[in-house]
Design an enzyme around this catalytic site. Structure first.
Site, PDB file in Angstrom:
ATOM      1  N   ARG A  62       0.833  -1.208   0.000  1.00 15.91           N
ATOM      2  CA  ARG A  62       0.000   0.000   0.000  1.00 15.91           C
ATOM      3  C   ARG A  62       0.864   1.253   0.000  1.00 15.91           C
ATOM      4  O   ARG A  62       1.410   1.662   1.022  1.00 15.91           O
ATOM      5  CB  ARG A  62      -0.901  -0.024   1.235  1.00 15.91           C
ATOM      6  CG  ARG A  62      -1.717   1.217   1.451  1.00 15.91           C
ATOM      7  CD  ARG A  62      -2.917   1.329   0.553  1.00 15.91           C
ATOM      8  NE  ARG A  62      -3.831   0.212   0.705  1.00 15.91           N
ATOM      9  CZ  ARG A  62      -4.731  -0.127  -0.218  1.00 15.91           C
ATOM     10  NH1 ARG A  62      -4.835   0.557  -1.350  1.00 15.91           N
ATOM     11  NH2 ARG A  62      -5.535  -1.152  -0.016  1.00 15.91           N
ATOM     12  N   ARG A  85       1.166  -6.100  -9.961  1.00 14.56           N
ATOM     13  CA  ARG A  85       1.623  -5.457  -8.720  1.00 14.56           C
ATOM     14  C   ARG A  85       1.932  -6.454  -7.609  1.00 14.56           C
ATOM     15  O   ARG A  85       2.424  -6.051  -6.558  1.00 14.56           O
ATOM     16  CB  ARG A  85       0.598  -4.421  -8.234  1.00 14.56           C
ATOM     17  CG  ARG A  85      -0.741  -4.984  -7.823  1.00 14.56           C
ATOM     18  CD  ARG A  85      -1.634  -3.899  -7.242  1.00 14.56           C
ATOM     19  NE  ARG A  85      -2.951  -4.389  -6.889  1.00 14.56           N
ATOM     20  CZ  ARG A  85      -3.791  -3.742  -6.096  1.00 14.56           C
ATOM     21  NH1 ARG A  85      -3.457  -2.578  -5.589  1.00 14.56           N
ATOM     22  NH2 ARG A  85      -4.971  -4.242  -5.819  1.00 14.56           N
ATOM     23  N   HIS A 170      -0.188   3.865 -10.390  1.00 13.49           N
ATOM     24  CA  HIS A 170      -1.067   4.247  -9.281  1.00 13.49           C
ATOM     25  C   HIS A 170      -0.257   5.050  -8.252  1.00 13.49           C
ATOM     26  O   HIS A 170       0.032   4.566  -7.150  1.00 13.49           O
ATOM     27  CB  HIS A 170      -1.605   2.950  -8.682  1.00 13.49           C
ATOM     28  CG  HIS A 170      -2.781   3.071  -7.788  1.00 13.49           C
ATOM     29  ND1 HIS A 170      -2.809   3.896  -6.690  1.00 13.49           N
ATOM     30  CD2 HIS A 170      -3.984   2.440  -7.824  1.00 13.49           C
ATOM     31  CE1 HIS A 170      -3.977   3.749  -6.089  1.00 13.49           C
ATOM     32  NE2 HIS A 170      -4.710   2.883  -6.754  1.00 13.49           N
ATOM     33  N   ASP A 215     -13.213   9.424  -5.850  1.00 15.04           N
ATOM     34  CA  ASP A 215     -12.678   8.309  -6.643  1.00 15.04           C
ATOM     35  C   ASP A 215     -13.185   8.471  -8.081  1.00 15.04           C
ATOM     36  O   ASP A 215     -14.290   8.047  -8.404  1.00 15.04           O
ATOM     37  CB  ASP A 215     -13.155   6.975  -6.014  1.00 15.04           C
ATOM     38  CG  ASP A 215     -12.487   5.761  -6.640  1.00 15.04           C
ATOM     39  OD1 ASP A 215     -11.768   5.914  -7.644  1.00 15.04           O
ATOM     40  OD2 ASP A 215     -12.707   4.651  -6.121  1.00 15.04           O
ATOM     41  N   GLU A 274      -3.335   9.006 -10.723  1.00 16.84           N
ATOM     42  CA  GLU A 274      -2.913   7.802 -11.425  1.00 16.84           C
ATOM     43  C   GLU A 274      -3.035   7.983 -12.941  1.00 16.84           C
ATOM     44  O   GLU A 274      -4.146   8.003 -13.478  1.00 16.84           O
ATOM     45  CB  GLU A 274      -3.782   6.630 -10.952  1.00 16.84           C
ATOM     46  CG  GLU A 274      -3.837   6.522  -9.432  1.00 16.84           C
ATOM     47  CD  GLU A 274      -5.043   5.734  -8.927  1.00 16.84           C
ATOM     48  OE1 GLU A 274      -5.473   4.794  -9.604  1.00 16.84           O
ATOM     49  OE2 GLU A 274      -5.565   6.080  -7.855  1.00 16.84           O
TER      50      GLU A 274
END
Ligand code: G6P
Length: 355
Positions: A62, A85, A170, A215, A274
């Protein structure tokens, strides 16, 4: 310029460290091909990495800059944000002749003006079962003498049939206080609102500010975006090519508490911007290569790096004297004209070529 390969004492993860003589540095984990640290010449960390981040595969880490491939988000058959990832990447030896990682620490002096490493991911047999396409995903991370961080991504189709994917870098930026942060360059653009099942809306306001969960996938964004951190008196400039969309995300308080690998109040100190290709998947035919790039720099907020938005170049300052709705109509008209002209000039994605 120095490029080191180390094993992190706490996490046990192998990481490449790029250093430039004036003091800036970057760290890239082989797990996920993920940049987890980018420091300026004063040694200040510019990326957010959660204090609760979990360094245990297959959990993605994270913070930093996870690579979302071959799927962004949850729209598709794969796990959220794809598998790149949480796979182990390899160093491309020709990029930086790094020795093996058996002993404690290795160094190499690179005489170029950039410290560079190139990592690569190819699918395992297990990956081929969930995404049956042979590919080579390369990530080149370069730290320049001014401390700027450039990431170049290449996807090669090594298969006999075409494939398509969505993608994002990201980036978790570290900010002093999210309520004092402003994102510039997205004014009047359309976006998909992930908090409203992807509903399409148009940004009306001026710069984007934050007082709640956000978002959104901003569509067809300009190649240059600024994130102004008032409290820190620092501006991040993000330049991108081949990644038309820009996802902006802050989980805010409620969602922060739901994430096991994220501190309850850490939402105050981060913002994800991102660079992405989400709305229109990238299609790569056999033996073709897709390239995209993002360049990050952090400058003092008093610094002006020129106009952000191509529409402002078209209209100059006169736009500021127009009523807002009129300015927005003109902006959208010229954007459409620009889009049509671009389409007429090239019907194929200019970021794809024969490999
Ligand atoms: O928790 P993750 O899988 O890392 O995703 C974190 C976030 O990534 C992106 O920004 C998405 O737009 C968000 O919807 C998502 O919550």
């Amino acid at each position: 310029m120095m490029v080191d390969l180390e094993k992190d004492a706490t996490t046990g993860f192998e990481k490449v460290i790029l250093r430039e003589p004036r003091g800036s540095s970057a760290e890239i984990l082989l797990f996920g091909g993920q940049v987890t640290s980018w420091k300026n010449e004063r040694g200040e960390e510019l990326l957010f990495l959660s204090s609760k981040a979990i360094f245990k595969p297959p959990k993605a880490v994270r913070g930093g800059i996870p690579v979302c491939f071959p799927q962004f988000g949850g729209q598709g058959s794969l796990e959220q944000h794809g598998f790149a990832r949480n796979r182990l990447w390899k160093i491309v030896e020709s990029s930086s002749p790094l020795p093996s990682v058996d002993s404690d620490k290795f160094s190499l002096i690179n005489n170029s003006t950039k410290a560079i490493v190139e990592l690569m991911l190819t699918p395992s047999e297990e990956d081929m079962k969930i995404w049956p396409h042979k590919f080579e995903l390369r990530l080149r991370v370069a730290l320049s003498s001014g401390g700027g961080l450039t990431m170049t991504v290449k996807v090669n189709n090594k298969d006999t049939k075409q494939f398509s994917f969505t993608f994002a870098l990201h980036t978790y930026l570290s900010v002093a206080d999210i309520t004092e942060v402003r994102v510039e360059g997205l004014e009047t653009l359309d976006y998909l609102d992930n908090l409203k099942s992807g509903e399409r809306s148009t940004e009306q306001g001026d710069a984007i500010t934050f007082d709640n969960e956000l978002d959104r996938v901003y569509l067809s964004t300009p190649s240059k975006i600024a994130v102004v951190d008032h409290e820190k008196k620092r501006t991040f400039v993000l330049k991108k090519d081949g990644l038309p969309d820009l996802v902006v995300w802050n989980p805010w308080e409620r969602k922060a508490k739901q994430m096991v690998d994220f501190g309850d109040d850490e939402y105050k100190y981060m913002l994800c911007v991102e660079a992405a290709a989400v709305e229109k998947p990238i299609v790569v035919r056999p033996e073709e290569e897709w390239t995209a790039r993002q360049e990050l720099s952090a400058v003092s907020s008093s610094y002006s790096s020129g106009p952000l938005d191509p529409r402002r170049v078209l209209h100059g300052s006169s736009k500021e004297h127009l009523p807002q709705y009129q300015a927005s109509i003109i902006s959208r008209f010229s954007l459409r004209l620009f889009a049509v002209m671009t389409l007429m000039c090239s019907s194929r994605n200019p970021n794809i070529k024969k490999s």
